[in-house]
Scaffold this motif. Structure first.
Motif, mmCIF file in Angstrom:
data_model
loop_
_atom_site.group_PDB
_atom_site.id
_atom_site.type_symbol
_atom_site.label_atom_id
_atom_site.label_comp_id
_atom_site.label_asym_id
_atom_site.label_seq_id
_atom_site.Cartn_x
_atom_site.Cartn_y
_atom_site.Cartn_z
ATOM 1 N N ARG A 49 0.810 -1.223 0.000
ATOM 2 C CA ARG A 49 0.000 0.000 0.000
ATOM 3 C C ARG A 49 0.841 1.269 0.000
ATOM 4 N N GLY A 50 2.160 1.118 0.130
ATOM 5 C CA GLY A 50 3.029 2.269 -0.017
ATOM 6 C C GLY A 50 3.165 3.128 1.224
ATOM 7 N N LYS A 51 3.797 4.263 1.045
ATOM 8 C CA LYS A 51 4.077 5.206 2.124
ATOM 9 C C LYS A 51 2.779 5.751 2.717
ATOM 10 N N GLU A 52 2.800 5.981 4.028
ATOM 11 C CA GLU A 52 1.615 6.519 4.696
ATOM 12 C C GLU A 52 1.393 7.977 4.309
ATOM 13 N N ILE A 53 0.188 8.274 3.857
ATOM 14 C CA ILE A 53 -0.196 9.638 3.496
ATOM 15 C C ILE A 53 -1.556 9.934 4.114
ATOM 16 N N SER A 54 -1.636 11.006 4.894
ATOM 17 C CA SER A 54 -2.905 11.425 5.490
ATOM 18 C C SER A 54 -3.639 12.348 4.528
ATOM 19 N N PHE A 55 -4.954 12.168 4.434
ATOM 20 C CA PHE A 55 -5.764 13.013 3.568
ATOM 21 C C PHE A 55 -6.182 14.272 4.328
ATOM 22 N N SER A 56 -6.457 15.329 3.616
ATOM 23 C CA SER A 56 -6.826 16.582 4.273
ATOM 24 C C SER A 56 -8.169 16.439 4.984
ATOM 25 N N ASP A 68 -4.057 16.647 14.093
ATOM 26 C CA ASP A 68 -3.863 15.242 14.439
ATOM 27 C C ASP A 68 -5.200 14.500 14.450
ATOM 28 N N PHE A 69 -5.139 13.203 14.758
ATOM 29 C CA PHE A 69 -6.338 12.372 14.671
ATOM 30 C C PHE A 69 -7.394 12.775 15.698
ATOM 31 N N THR A 70 -6.971 13.117 16.897
ATOM 32 C CA THR A 70 -7.921 13.541 17.923
ATOM 33 C C THR A 70 -8.717 14.755 17.452
ATOM 34 N N SER A 71 -8.026 15.700 16.819
ATOM 35 C CA SER A 71 -8.693 16.901 16.303
ATOM 36 C C SER A 71 -9.631 16.552 15.153
ATOM 37 N N LEU A 72 -9.219 15.604 14.302
ATOM 38 C CA LEU A 72 -10.073 15.182 13.193
ATOM 39 C C LEU A 72 -11.363 14.552 13.720
ATOM 40 N N VAL A 73 -11.246 13.690 14.721
ATOM 41 C CA VAL A 73 -12.427 13.055 15.316
ATOM 42 C C VAL A 73 -13.379 14.118 15.868
ATOM 43 N N SER A 74 -12.824 15.109 16.555
ATOM 44 C CA SER A 74 -13.649 16.192 17.110
ATOM 45 C C SER A 74 -14.366 16.954 16.001
ATOM 46 N N MET A 75 -13.671 17.167 14.872
ATOM 47 C CA MET A 75 -14.283 17.851 13.729
ATOM 48 C C MET A 75 -15.463 17.058 13.180
ATOM 49 N N VAL A 76 -15.280 15.752 13.024
ATOM 50 C CA VAL A 76 -16.342 14.901 12.469
ATOM 51 C C VAL A 76 -17.546 14.878 13.412
ATOM 52 N N LYS A 116 -1.074 18.888 8.036
ATOM 53 C CA LYS A 116 -0.840 20.312 8.303
ATOM 54 C C LYS A 116 -1.089 20.657 9.771
ATOM 55 N N GLY A 117 -0.542 19.822 10.650
ATOM 56 C CA GLY A 117 -0.625 20.080 12.080
ATOM 57 C C GLY A 117 -1.875 19.551 12.755
#
Length: 409
Positions: free
Chosen positions: A142-149, A184-192, A181-182
């Protein structure tokens, strides 16, 4: 991730006018999304495709997709086209031109695609993996880890949710290492949670070395973040964890589990455990058994080591196959007992259950999952699919909590 890949393929084809066949016999195009994590899965996928080619009554185009499309050394003659997960955006062109595509490219971001959703919507937040555990083939496929925006993730959810969607599952090989871009996953979960109020949110899979206890704190404060943590241990031996390149110790793992249960006593914690690894001694195995007894997971995926192409561990001698199977059986027996005890302890408890389907055999029985991702049978005449109910557990059927909906809080 394989379920998500299948939905991506299906969504792409349906959007271009393809129709799902009612059976293999009716299909002119057959796609198998094959997994390469264990050899048994590879063998089953290849055996199925071979039988499709032999038994076909009409000409069919046979496509091998998923990680298996890249892991096999030579694409067999009964496969027409091979398409790895990084190339699904080019799937239509590949099908039109009848060409293989097995190179890992920088593609693999499918956030622009509207994903078919049932009650649970599967959303990938990243692709690839940088951990390179010594037994795991995934980083090579699956290649290098890349996070989506975060913007593209939120937009894909908006495109994909429908009147049936009640739950969002955020997926990644290691969701805890998500960073864009700074953010993290915790912030993404809060956004969702903030953007899709009233929608259940889950995530999988967590890696202990990157895990943030802030996620459990959010679970404790927000009932819509489901109180379930899938937390792969893999081994209870520090020596084996080091050889596996897991980058944590048993003590560190147990500390995170204990802290999670202190913050949220009702959290359900499940795991993955592997036995029969290269250089695993009887003492190492016994330490794994003791870890299961001490931690008492709610459930576990348990399996015997399978040598994988590209990986470091394939060059190291492992216990015999019979010894590996014997250890696996002992491991499963212990975990089954623990699971039964934990399920039995739910009798009399109040669980919040999302109903997913009606029983085929009983008009007043429905099946759903609680916040801890446990299967639950809900009994009652006025139960509806897609609704969430408080259910008082009054019996245990096999290993399934069973009860009736109640107005109790």
């Amino acid at each position: 991730m394989n379920d998500y890949d299948s939905l991506v393929i299906e969504s792409i084809l349906l959007s271009e006018g393809y129709e799902k066949a009612l059976s293999i016999d009716d299909a002119s195009l057959v796609i198998v999304n094959g997994c390469s994590v264990r050899k048994h899965a590879e063998d089953r996928a290849m055996g199925f495709l071979s039988s499709v080619r032999k038994e076909s009554r009409q000409e069919k185009k046979i496509v091998l997709a998923g990680c298996l499309a890249r892991s096999v050394k030579n694409i067999p003659d009964f496969v027409d086209i091979a398409v790895p997960p990084t190339e699904y955006k080019n799937l239509l062109e590949i099908l039109r031109n009848n060409r293989n595509s097995v190179e890992i490219k920088s593609e693999g971001d499918y956030t622009g695609i509207s994903i078919k959703s049932g009650i649970t919507l599967l959303i990938s937040i990243s692709k690839g993996c940088d951990n390179f555990c010594s037994y795991c083939i995934v980083p090579f496929l699956r290649g290098k880890e890349i996070s989506f925006s975060s913007e593209s993730i939120i937009e894909q959810i908006k495109k994909s949710v429908n009147e049936n969607t009640r739950e969002i599952l955020l997926m990644g090989q290691n969701v805890n290492s998500y960073i864009y871009k700074g953010l993290d996953f915790t912030s993404l979960v809060s956004m969702v949670l903030s953007e899709f109020k009233g929608m259940r949110v889950r995530f999988v899979t967590s890696h202990p070395k990157d895990f943030s206890i802030k996620l459990i704190e959010i679970m404790s404060d927000n009932k819509y973040l489901c109180s379930h943590l899938h937390f792969p241990l893999q081994s209870g031996s520090d020596r084996m964890l080091s050889l596996m390149h897991r980058k944590y110790t048993l003590k560190e793992f147990k500390s995170l589990v204990e802290l999670s249960r202190t913050i949220l006593p009702d959290i359900a914690i499940t795991t993955d455990v592997m036995v029969g690894l290269p250089k695993e001694s009887k003492d190492d195995f016994n330490e794994t058994l003791n870890a299961l007894r001490d931690i008492r997971f709610d459930d576990a995926f348990m399996y015997k080591y399978s040598s994988r192409r590209f990986t470091l561990s394939r060059y190291i001698d492992s216990p015999s196959s019979d010894e590996g199977l014997s250890r696996l059986k002992e491991l499963i027996d212990i975990q089954k007992k623990i699971k039964k005890e934990k399920i039995t302890a739910l009798k009399g408890k109040l669980l919040n259950v999302l109903v997913e389907r009606k029983s085929k055999n009983r008009d007043t029985e429905y099946y759903g999952r609680d916040s801890g991702n446990r299967n639950v049978i809900v009994k009652g005449k006025s139960v509806e699919k897609g609704k969430t109910y408080n259910v008082r557990i009054n019996e245990i059927c096999g290993l399934t909590p069973t009860g009736e909906k109640t107005e109790e809080k």
